[in-house]
Design a protein around this motif. Structure first.
Motif, mmCIF file in Angstrom:
data_model
loop_
_atom_site.group_PDB
_atom_site.id
_atom_site.type_symbol
_atom_site.label_atom_id
_atom_site.label_comp_id
_atom_site.label_asym_id
_atom_site.label_seq_id
_atom_site.Cartn_x
_atom_site.Cartn_y
_atom_site.Cartn_z
ATOM 1 N N ARG A 62 13.996 -54.041 -30.082
ATOM 2 C CA ARG A 62 13.581 -54.005 -28.679
ATOM 3 C C ARG A 62 13.175 -52.586 -28.274
ATOM 4 N N ALA A 63 13.923 -51.602 -28.725
ATOM 5 C CA ALA A 63 13.588 -50.220 -28.400
ATOM 6 C C ALA A 63 12.245 -49.839 -29.003
ATOM 7 N N GLY A 81 10.237 -40.700 -25.830
ATOM 8 C CA GLY A 81 11.310 -39.986 -25.146
ATOM 9 C C GLY A 81 12.144 -40.810 -24.180
ATOM 10 N N PRO A 82 11.529 -41.427 -23.141
ATOM 11 C CA PRO A 82 12.332 -42.189 -22.170
ATOM 12 C C PRO A 82 13.078 -43.363 -22.796
ATOM 13 N N VAL A 83 12.448 -44.036 -23.764
ATOM 14 C CA VAL A 83 13.099 -45.175 -24.414
ATOM 15 C C VAL A 83 14.299 -44.694 -25.229
ATOM 16 N N GLU A 129 17.308 -43.809 -23.064
ATOM 17 C CA GLU A 129 18.056 -44.987 -22.623
ATOM 18 C C GLU A 129 18.886 -45.573 -23.759
ATOM 19 N N LEU A 130 18.279 -45.649 -24.957
ATOM 20 C CA LEU A 130 18.999 -46.183 -26.109
ATOM 21 C C LEU A 130 20.200 -45.313 -26.437
ATOM 22 N N GLU A 131 20.009 -44.018 -26.460
ATOM 23 C CA GLU A 131 21.089 -43.111 -26.832
ATOM 24 C C GLU A 131 22.190 -43.101 -25.781
ATOM 25 N N HIS A 132 21.828 -43.310 -24.531
ATOM 26 C CA HIS A 132 22.853 -43.428 -23.490
ATOM 27 C C HIS A 132 23.750 -44.636 -23.754
ATOM 28 N N SER A 133 23.137 -45.750 -24.179
ATOM 29 C CA SER A 133 23.931 -46.955 -24.455
ATOM 30 C C SER A 133 24.785 -46.813 -25.709
ATOM 31 N N LEU A 158 22.930 -54.515 -34.103
ATOM 32 C CA LEU A 158 22.060 -53.348 -34.087
ATOM 33 C C LEU A 158 20.581 -53.692 -34.302
ATOM 34 N N PRO A 159 20.214 -54.513 -35.292
ATOM 35 C CA PRO A 159 18.787 -54.774 -35.527
ATOM 36 C C PRO A 159 18.016 -55.264 -34.304
ATOM 37 N N PRO A 160 18.484 -56.293 -33.565
ATOM 38 C CA PRO A 160 17.704 -56.713 -32.395
ATOM 39 C C PRO A 160 17.618 -55.635 -31.317
#
Length: 542
Positions: free
Chosen positions: A174-175, A50-52, A55-59, A168-170
């Motif tokens: 990381r996520a 969830g938290p990860v 953050e990803l979706e915010h970016s 996108l892949p890297p």
């Protein structure tokens, strides 16, 4: 079969299209038939990710990208988008929470293909199998538990084909790494509780103890000596449905034929975890084959030695027999005719001492089986020992004869007796080698243990004869083995759980005559999952 529209499809995409076609997936209309199932919003995957994901979706906001997360069954458990048009597109495609996107359901895609290959996958536009997905490009990455290495889910990020980015892949990798670390942190309390309970229970070295959780199996040395991989698989099933009380006792028969009592103890602080204490029970002793006493009023019932071909049935029958021993083989009746064999049987039954071995009752015709049945009913006769294939395969008069045996010795395939393999190989090597100095190196033992041995002991003896002829003295190395046995050397040893899973799959495949679809139904897994596990567990023969 319709091919991807790209001029030179990548090998992984071409292979995926072949798998989808073999599974009967169609290019059109597959998504419309998807039926959503239930999703657990409190699953460890969603809680950890969830938290990860937030953050990803915010970016990714405002970029036109969308994210989809699938669980370990490849069911969609979360989807994200930041505009109404994307939501409408997903709804129109029927990609909703709870639907399965396995490759054998919808074909090549950024979620199901990851489950099939177990690796990150890029699927661009026309590389999708379903035509309705071809306006998207997708990047899927498996999410693995850091301890068990089992795939817990897949993170897929998609966009319209005209907005694809090489960055996108890297970013996704990381996520996924961050999600995996959160899964590790979330599992520590449960696994530490299970480990502590296991260590406390294993204080008595002679007691066989197993600890079984959702993704882990631990056993002490006593358990490893007592239990085969098939036994551990059986106990794992028991752990998934333990007795309702905190403690319960279940009686089981181990693969060796020994009876055991299993005490099941729940571990309160560990989710879906139990401790199993396994203790052998003293069974009533079977009557041993013996010479008929002159004062006996009736001969003992026959003894049956059964098992697949090559498991040593004839050898075990001779070990059980009392001297003098007559052996009547079914092959002799088939090759030389039943009349002479029937006369030999009659002559052998007239003796009242020693043993008579009837080798291969499953191959005898009914008229000769009737003679053996009549012989077993005689009051004065030698001890009769029968051999046959597995009892479950016997029919007709052969099954009737087998049922007369009150003592039955069932031999298991060599593939399920891996702990015995080194000693068996050494013994056979000594029997065929010209020199006492020849010996097996550790690498060869590891290679032999990785093989399935469909030919059982006969196959092992043939391999030992080959290597003895190739290297008459000194240490036998992997290169001395026939090529097909070298190729099966594993990159790493299988864990007890993997070995148990491998044995269960081999048994299901053999029972289904190699039909993977039928075996998948028996195991209650999808075809895609079965194909994947066959590759991962190095199953090549069955």
């Amino acid at each position: 079969m319709r091919r991807p529209t790209v001029e030179d499809p990548r090998p992984d995409i071409a292979a995926s299209w072949r798998r989808a076609s073999m599974a009967g997936v169609r290019h059109v209309g597959v998504l419309e038939r998807l039926v959503p199932g239930d999703v657990d919003p409190r699953s460890s995957l969603l809680i950890g990710a969830g938290p990860v994901l937030d953050e990803l979706e915010h970016s990714l906001a405002g970029t036109g990208y969308l994210t989809i997360v699938a669980d370990r069954e490849c069911r969609v458990v979360r989807r994200w988008f930041d505009d109404a048009a994307t939501r409408a597109s997903l709804d129109a495609l029927n990609i909703r929470e709870g639907v399965s996107l396995l490759e054998d359901v919808v074909g090549t895609n950024g979620l199901g293909t990851v489950f099939e290959t177990r690796d990150p996958v890029v699927v661009r536009g026309d590389e999708h199998f379903a035509e309705s997905l071809r306006r998207f490009s997708c990047y899927g990455h498996p999410i693995r538990h850091p301890l068990t290495r089992r795939i817990e889910g897949v993170l897929n990020v998609a966009s319209r084909t005209d907005t694809e980015s090489n960055l996108l892949p890297p970013m996704i990798a990381r996520a996924v790494h961050d999600i995996e670390q959160r899964l590790l942190g979330g599992s520590r309390v449960s696994e530490k509780s299970l480990l502590a309970a296991f260590q406390a229970a294993s204080g008595h070295r002679r007691r066989a103890v197993l600890a079984i959780g959702e993704d882990i199996v631990m056993c002490n040395r006593a358990a490893s000596s007592l239990l085969s991989p098939a036994d551990i698989a059986l106990l794992r099933v028991l752990a998934e449905d333990p007795p309702s009380a905190d403690h319960g006792v279940v009686r089981v028969t181990l693969e060796s034929g020994r009876a055991a009592e299993v005490t099941v103890e729940r571990v309160p602080a560990a989710r879906r975890a139990v401790l199993l204490h396994v203790e052998e029970r003293q069974a009533a002793p079977h009557p041993a084959p013996s010479v008929l006493s002159p004062t006996s009023s009736r001969a003992e019932p026959p003894v049956l030695v059964s098992g697949p071909a090559g498991t040593g049935r004839s050898t075990r029958a001779r070990e059980l027999s009392a001297l003098p021993t007559n052996v009547l083989r079914a092959a002799t009746a088939l090759l030389e005719g039943g009349s002479a064999w029937a006369q030999d049987l009659s002559t052998a039954l007239e003796r009242t001492e020693g043993s008579l071995v009837v080798d291969g009752i499953d191959l005898l015709p009914d008229d000769l089986l009737d003679l053996v049945i009549e012989g077993c009913d005689q009051r004065r006769r030698p001890q009769i020992i029968l051999t046959s294939g597995p009892v479950s395969t016997l029919t007709g008069r052969a099954a009737t004869l087998a049922a007369m045996a009150m003592v039955q010795v069932e031999l298991t395939p060599l593939a399920s007796r891996r702990a015995e393999l080194p000693d068996l190989a050494v013994s056979m090597l000594r029997s065929v080698a010209a020199s006492d100095s020849v010996h097996l190196t550790p690498g060869v033992v590891q290679a032999l243990a990785a093989h399935d041995w469909p030919g059982n002991l006969r196959e092992l003896k043939a391999v030992m004869s080959h290597v003895a002829a190739r290297r008459p003295t000194g240490g036998i190395v992997v290169d001395d083995l026939p090529e097909q046995y070298r190729a099966l050397t594993p990159l790493r040893p299988l864990s007890p759980l993997e070995q148990a899973e491998r044995d269960a799959i081999v048994v299901a495949l053999r029972a289904a005559g190699g039909n993977k679809v039928q075996a998948a139904r028996t195991l209650e897994v999808s075809r895609t999952t079965l194909y994947s596990r066959i590759r991962q567990l190095r199953i090549t023969t069955y």
